[in-house]
Design an enzyme around this catalytic site. Structure first.
Site, PDB file in Angstrom:
ATOM      1  N   HIS A 184     106.701  12.024  28.721  1.00  0.00           N
ATOM      2  CA  HIS A 184     108.159  12.044  28.559  1.00  0.00           C
ATOM      3  C   HIS A 184     108.812  13.131  29.408  1.00  0.00           C
ATOM      4  O   HIS A 184     110.027  13.124  29.582  1.00  0.00           O
ATOM      5  CB  HIS A 184     108.495  12.270  27.086  1.00  0.00           C
ATOM      6  N   ASP A 244     111.334   9.297  32.802  1.00  0.00           N
ATOM      7  CA  ASP A 244     110.150   8.450  32.669  1.00  0.00           C
ATOM      8  C   ASP A 244     110.577   7.017  32.375  1.00  0.00           C
ATOM      9  O   ASP A 244     111.627   6.784  31.783  1.00  0.00           O
ATOM     10  CB  ASP A 244     109.262   8.967  31.538  1.00  0.00           C
ATOM     11  N   TYR A 261     105.276  20.110  24.645  1.00  0.00           N
ATOM     12  CA  TYR A 261     105.673  18.885  25.345  1.00  0.00           C
ATOM     13  C   TYR A 261     105.509  18.973  26.862  1.00  0.00           C
ATOM     14  O   TYR A 261     105.674  17.971  27.556  1.00  0.00           O
ATOM     15  CB  TYR A 261     107.130  18.552  25.035  1.00  0.00           C
ATOM     16  N   ASN A 280     116.605  13.017  22.655  1.00  0.00           N
ATOM     17  CA  ASN A 280     117.644  12.157  22.093  1.00  0.00           C
ATOM     18  C   ASN A 280     119.027  12.792  22.067  1.00  0.00           C
ATOM     19  O   ASN A 280     119.990  12.139  21.672  1.00  0.00           O
ATOM     20  CB  ASN A 280     117.242  11.660  20.694  1.00  0.00           C
ATOM     21  N   ASN A 327     115.943   6.960  24.829  1.00  0.00           N
ATOM     22  CA  ASN A 327     116.886   7.728  24.022  1.00  0.00           C
ATOM     23  C   ASN A 327     117.680   8.758  24.818  1.00  0.00           C
ATOM     24  O   ASN A 327     118.842   9.023  24.509  1.00  0.00           O
ATOM     25  CB  ASN A 327     116.157   8.409  22.858  1.00  0.00           C
ATOM     26  N   PHE A 367     116.250  18.507  23.365  1.00  0.00           N
ATOM     27  CA  PHE A 367     115.340  17.418  23.039  1.00  0.00           C
ATOM     28  C   PHE A 367     115.927  16.110  23.559  1.00  0.00           C
ATOM     29  O   PHE A 367     117.136  15.967  23.742  1.00  0.00           O
ATOM     30  CB  PHE A 367     114.981  17.354  21.549  1.00  0.00           C
TER      31      PHE A 367
END
Length: 194
Positions: free
Chosen positions: A22, A91, A17, A66, A112, A64
């Site tokens: 994100h 973002d 990632y 969320n 989220n 993560f």
């Protein structure tokens, strides 16, 4: 604006990632940590990577996106940092690449990470530094879009926005919202986008 004591960059942990849209919040915290000479290191009790610069804390949640609120709430509660002294860098699909907006409170826009932070803190009254990444055009394409790297020209505009954030850091650090916004809320050039 209160002087921020906790600066949170949102993103997802792991090499898969690292270069995705994100993760622009992580990119900012990495740059700010370098600027402030603050070493970032994993801290299990705060569920993230943490650094300290004087009385300020830098945080990249490792939970993560969320579940970002778990990390933010753990550190904020431990050090008794109220929501109005938290700056969350994230973002934003509603802003074109290179655009920046600084604001306090408000909705989460379906983000989220922000949703979870609001739920865990019990308030939306924290500061946000919204970094534009653009929108794919279709709602169904959003999940794939944010988890991909920006195109080269988009990355250049995002990098320029991150540079502007560092230029505005002294004003942000002092809690001078108006002065920071004069630096941050500049319309980026759009010539290179189709």
């Amino acid at each position: 604006m209160s002087e921020p004591r906790l600066i949170v960059g949102l993103g997802n942990p792991g090499a898969d990632y690292a270069d995705t849209r994100h993760n622009v919040g992580f990119w900012f915290v990495d740059r700010l940590a370098a600027e402030l000479r603050a070493a970032l290191a994993p801290q299990g009790r705060f569920f993230g990577t943490v650094g300290r610069a004087g009385e300020r804390w830098l945080l990249q949640p490792a939970t993560f996106m969320n579940r970002s609120g778990q990390s933010v709430a753990a550190l904020a509660q431990f050090y008794r940092i109220p929501a109005e002294e938290i700056l969350v860098v994230h973002d934003d699909l509603d802003l074109p690449p290179g655009s920046i907006r600084l604001k306090k409170g408000g909705g989460n826009g379906g983000h989220n990470g922000l949703k979870d932070i609001q739920a865990r803190l019990g308030t939306a009254d924290f500061w946000r530094l919204r970094l534009g990444i653009g929108h794919p055009g279709e709602r169904d394409a959003v999940a794939g879009y944010v988890l991909k790297a920006p195109r080269r020209e988009e990355r250049e505009m995002i990098d320029a926005a991150l540079d502007r954030c560092l230029i505005a850091w002294p004003q942000l650090a002092a809690g001078d919202t108006a002065a920071a916004q004069r630096i941050l809320h500049v319309k980026p050039p759009q010539e290179s986008l189709p």
